[in-house]
Each structure stands twice: as C-alpha cells, then as structure tokens.
Design a protein around this motif. Structure first.
Motif, short mmCIF file in Angstrom:
data_model
loop_
_atom_site.label_atom_id
_atom_site.label_comp_id
_atom_site.label_asym_id
_atom_site.label_seq_id
_atom_site.Cartn_x
_atom_site.Cartn_y
_atom_site.Cartn_z
N GLU A 139 4.83 7.61 12.44
CA GLU A 139 3.87 6.54 12.65
C GLU A 139 3.62 6.30 14.13
O GLU A 139 4.48 6.58 14.97
N CYS B 231 -0.33 7.63 10.75
CA CYS B 231 0.86 8.28 10.22
C CYS B 231 0.55 9.76 10.12
O CYS B 231 -0.23 10.19 9.26
N TRP C 93 1.70 2.38 2.54
CA TRP C 93 2.22 1.64 3.70
C TRP C 93 3.07 0.49 3.18
O TRP C 93 2.67 -0.22 2.24
N ILE D 37 -6.76 0.94 4.09
CA ILE D 37 -6.01 2.19 4.12
C ILE D 37 -6.98 3.34 3.94
O ILE D 37 -7.93 3.25 3.17
N ARG E 98 -7.33 7.98 4.69
CA ARG E 98 -6.62 9.22 5.03
C ARG E 98 -7.63 10.29 5.43
O ARG E 98 -8.76 10.32 4.93
N CYS F 82 5.04 4.25 6.88
CA CYS F 82 4.28 5.00 5.89
C CYS F 82 5.24 5.77 4.99
O CYS F 82 6.39 6.05 5.40
#
Length: 128
Positions: free
Chosen positions: A6, A22, A36, A70, A72, A96
């Motif tokens: 992180e 992360c 998380w 959140i 990714r 994470c």
C-alpha cells in the motif's frame, strides 16, 4: 502467492481527500476479488470496501458509502481507494487484502477471514 504493498496514506484535514494505492504482484491480479480494511488504534479491524475481479461489482461499509470509491486497474495490477470528505473517525491504518479463492463478491466479502493475503498497511490521519 500474492504480494501487496500500500501507499498514499498521510495527514489530511477534515473534509480533505486522499487516494490510497495497493500494488499487487504474484498471482494474476485480474483473477481475484480485493478489499480494503482499516484498524483504528485500540479498535478491531473494520471492513471498508470490496471489489470483484473485473471491477464491475463493489461493496461498501455504510460508514464510507458515498464518500469512498474503490477501483482497480488490472493492467497496472493496482487497487485504489479514493477517499473524499474525510472525517476524524476515518483515522486508521488502511490495509488492502486479496481474496484469492474468489472472483466475485459474496456475503463473506466484509469479513477479514475471507482474505488470504494482506499488505503491511498505510496510516491515514484526519485532523479536526
């Protein structure tokens, strides 16, 4: 095996924003769900948010809903947590975690016992 690191924590004033990252390595990042969690001093670890393997589904704790996001990037192998409208009660070590056995979210996604791999954590402090 999955390794998680992180970054992005720090000190911010009430109402401010931070973005945590992360970075993942090892097993194919796009194949598993992520989450998380946070732990304030003297308190138990608390679920914050989770995201499915492709990013299509997300899940938030009520305490952060509509303030945190959140996301990714499966090309950059990175998980993010955008935190807005921060409050002093958001102060905690944020970690994470990877649920390497699942691609999708489920009823267990809010429990830390569902996650096999963890980062070392990053401190977030919100001053009043």
């Amino acid at each position: 095996q999955v390794q998680l690191v992180e970054s992005g924590g720090g000190l911010v004033q009430t109402g401010g924003s931070l973005r945590l990252s992360c970075a993942a390595s090892g097993r194919t990042f796009s194949s598993y769900a992520m989450g998380w969690f946070r732990q304030a001093l003297g308190k138990e670890r608390e679920f914050v948010a989770a995201i499915s393997y492709g990013g299509a589904n997300t899940y938030y704790a009520d305490s952060v809903k509509d303030r945190f996001t959140i996301s990714r990037d499966n090309v950059q192998n990175t998980l993010y947590l955008q935190m807005n409208s921060l409050k002093p009660e958001d102060t905690a070590v944020y970690s994470c975690a990877a649920d390497a056995t699942k691609r999708l979210l489920g009823s267990g996604s809010r429990y830390y016992t569902s996650y096999e791999y963890w980062g070392q954590g990053t401190q977030v402090t919100v001053s009043s």
